[in-house]
Scaffold this active site. Structure first.
Site, PDB file in Angstrom:
ATOM      1  N   ARG A 112       0.850  -1.190   0.000  1.00 20.27           N
ATOM      2  CA  ARG A 112       0.000   0.000   0.000  1.00 20.27           C
ATOM      3  C   ARG A 112       0.888   1.243   0.000  1.00 20.27           C
ATOM      4  O   ARG A 112       2.095   1.157   0.093  1.00 20.27           O
ATOM      5  CB  ARG A 112      -0.937  -0.013   1.218  1.00 20.27           C
ATOM      6  N   GLY A 113       0.245   2.410  -0.096  1.00 23.20           N
ATOM      7  CA  GLY A 113       0.984   3.651  -0.262  1.00 23.20           C
ATOM      8  C   GLY A 113       1.054   3.969  -1.739  1.00 23.20           C
ATOM      9  O   GLY A 113       1.458   3.119  -2.548  1.00 23.20           O
ATOM     10  N   ALA A 114       0.643   5.187  -2.110  1.00 20.25           N
ATOM     11  CA  ALA A 114       0.512   5.515  -3.536  1.00 20.25           C
ATOM     12  C   ALA A 114       1.787   5.247  -4.343  1.00 20.25           C
ATOM     13  O   ALA A 114       1.729   4.581  -5.386  1.00 20.25           O
ATOM     14  CB  ALA A 114       0.065   6.973  -3.695  1.00 20.25           C
ATOM     15  N   ARG A 122      -7.281  -0.023  -7.083  1.00 22.84           N
ATOM     16  CA  ARG A 122      -7.509   1.089  -6.158  1.00 22.84           C
ATOM     17  C   ARG A 122      -7.624   2.373  -6.983  1.00 22.84           C
ATOM     18  O   ARG A 122      -6.658   2.760  -7.651  1.00 22.84           O
ATOM     19  CB  ARG A 122      -6.399   1.194  -5.109  1.00 22.84           C
ATOM     20  N   GLN A 139      -2.945   2.279  10.102  1.00 22.00           N
ATOM     21  CA  GLN A 139      -1.636   2.348   9.442  1.00 22.00           C
ATOM     22  C   GLN A 139      -0.628   3.157  10.259  1.00 22.00           C
ATOM     23  O   GLN A 139       0.573   2.905  10.206  1.00 22.00           O
ATOM     24  CB  GLN A 139      -1.767   2.952   8.043  1.00 22.00           C
ATOM     25  N   ASP A 149      -2.081  10.846  -1.915  1.00 17.70           N
ATOM     26  CA  ASP A 149      -2.329   9.829  -2.933  1.00 17.70           C
ATOM     27  C   ASP A 149      -2.692  10.445  -4.279  1.00 17.70           C
ATOM     28  O   ASP A 149      -2.571   9.781  -5.314  1.00 17.70           O
ATOM     29  CB  ASP A 149      -3.459   8.900  -2.479  1.00 17.70           C
ATOM     30  N   ASN A 162      -5.769  12.236   0.687  1.00 16.81           N
ATOM     31  CA  ASN A 162      -4.893  11.419   1.534  1.00 16.81           C
ATOM     32  C   ASN A 162      -5.784  10.606   2.468  1.00 16.81           C
ATOM     33  O   ASN A 162      -7.014  10.699   2.415  1.00 16.81           O
ATOM     34  CB  ASN A 162      -3.933  12.313   2.326  1.00 16.81           C
ATOM     35  N   LYS A 163      -5.184   9.812   3.317  1.00 19.33           N
ATOM     36  CA  LYS A 163      -5.938   8.922   4.197  1.00 19.33           C
ATOM     37  C   LYS A 163      -7.036   9.683   4.934  1.00 19.33           C
ATOM     38  O   LYS A 163      -6.840  10.813   5.367  1.00 19.33           O
ATOM     39  CB  LYS A 163      -4.988   8.278   5.204  1.00 19.33           C
TER      40      LYS A 163
END
Length: 337
Positions: A47-49, A90, A196, A237, A247-248
């Site tokens: 995960r993570g852009a 995603r 996270q 992201d 973002n998150k």
């Protein structure tokens, strides 16, 4: 030393750290096919852009190893099918589509049959990874001035080595401050519902010897009011041309709190996260994840089965709340061109 989240395995598979297992267990997995890479992205094992863009690029190479003998047309058709599968995993992270488009363009521009195209894809995927590593370092260098000795920094979700091909985005200045001998106090918001911040950011920072304190997401305002936060550093992201960014989930609320308390708030991301084709944040697609992520914790129910749940993975922070954007090209302000 920061953890390395991705690598080629000796067999040419994509080796990842299984991030759903952390912090209890440090486990690596070798992803041998496009389907395995897509499943790992979809289920947040990787995960993570920036990292999912790298993983997708490398996944195309791993998934096409047995197709090098195909004629050009058949190879390109298979490549395009694989890219479509990965692109659908995603929707919010722009780096995923950016990396896949770059891989498709590299193959189409390369003369020859399947073998020649596969060789070019392997070079291109490795270049995407190594360029991200260099961009992370640049982000850290440009953001280092924001963290003098004794700085107290708040971050959200995980935008570190576990989210990129290098030392991270929002965590990159923290790693370089630590490397320079500066004492930096890091507060990591737990980042509900998948945690996270608690599971990943706290793990990777303590793994690297950097002190870190996990806080409940709802405690951020109280910390700012008590003057315990000097700066907020978050990742992104997807960044629109006007500076709005996704973002998150929870980042928007942090930005509003920071603005109210006059705490500098910086978005840290590689230039590849800036989408010049998107005018503003209203057009950023927001991924909706399963309700069970909200209604359970560590496999146990925390809400009645009859209750509904909303689980947007991201929110959009308007540019007006952002002090600056720490990128590989420097600390910049929108509009971007």
């Amino acid at each position: 030393m920061p953890v390395q989240a991705i690598a080629w395995s000796p067999s040419g598979a994509v080796r990842i750290v299984d991030q759903r297992a952390l912090p209890e267990d440090f486990a690596t997995r070798d992803l041998e096919s496009v389907a395995a890479v897509a499943d790992a992205i979809r289920h947040l094992q990787v995960r993570g852009a920036p990292l999912i863009g790298i993983a997708a690029a490398m996944g195309l190479v791993a998934g096409l190893r047995d197709d090098r003998g195909l004629a050009r047309g058949a190879f390109l058709a298979k490549l395009e099918g694989h890219a479509a599968v990965l692109a659908a995993t995603r929707p919010t992270a722009v780096n995923l589509r950016w990396a896949l488009d770059r891989m498709l363009a590299a193959a189409r521009e390369t003369p020859g049959e399947g073998g020649a195209l596969w060789e070019r894809l392997q070079v291109e995927a490795t270049a995407i990874w190594e360029e991200d590593r260099a961009m992370c370092r640049k982000i850290g260098e440009h953001g280092l001035a924001l963290l003098p000795d004794g700085a107290k920094v708040l971050t959200h979700c995980n935008a570190g080595a576990l989210a990129t091909g290098g030392i991270g985005t929002a965590l990159a200045p923290i790693y370089l401050a630590h490397e320079a001998g500066r004492q930096v106090q890091v507060f990591a918001g737990e980042s509900r519902p998948v945690l996270q911040g608690a599971r990943l950011t706290a793990w990777e920072l303590t793994h690297a010897g950097i002190p870190c304190t996990v806080i409940a997401d709802a405690a951020a305002g109280a910390l700012m009011r008590a003057a315990q936060v000097d700066v907020v550093l978050v990742g992104a992201d997807h960044i629109a041309r006007n500076g709005d960014f996704a973002n998150k989930i929870g980042t928007y609320g942090l930005a509003v709190l920071a603005f109210h308390h006059s705490v500098p708030f910086y978005c840290c991301a590689p230039s590849s996260t800036i989408d010049l084709g998107l005018a503003d944040g209203d057009a950023i697609p927001i991924e909706q994840r399963p309700a069970e992520e909200v209604k359970t914790l560590a496999g146990r129910p925390v809400a009645p089965a009859e209750a509904g749940a909303l689980n947007p993975a991201f929110d959009v922070t308007p540019a007006r709340y952002v002090t600056g954007y720490v990128t590989d090209r420097g600390v910049v302000k929108p509009p971007f061109a």
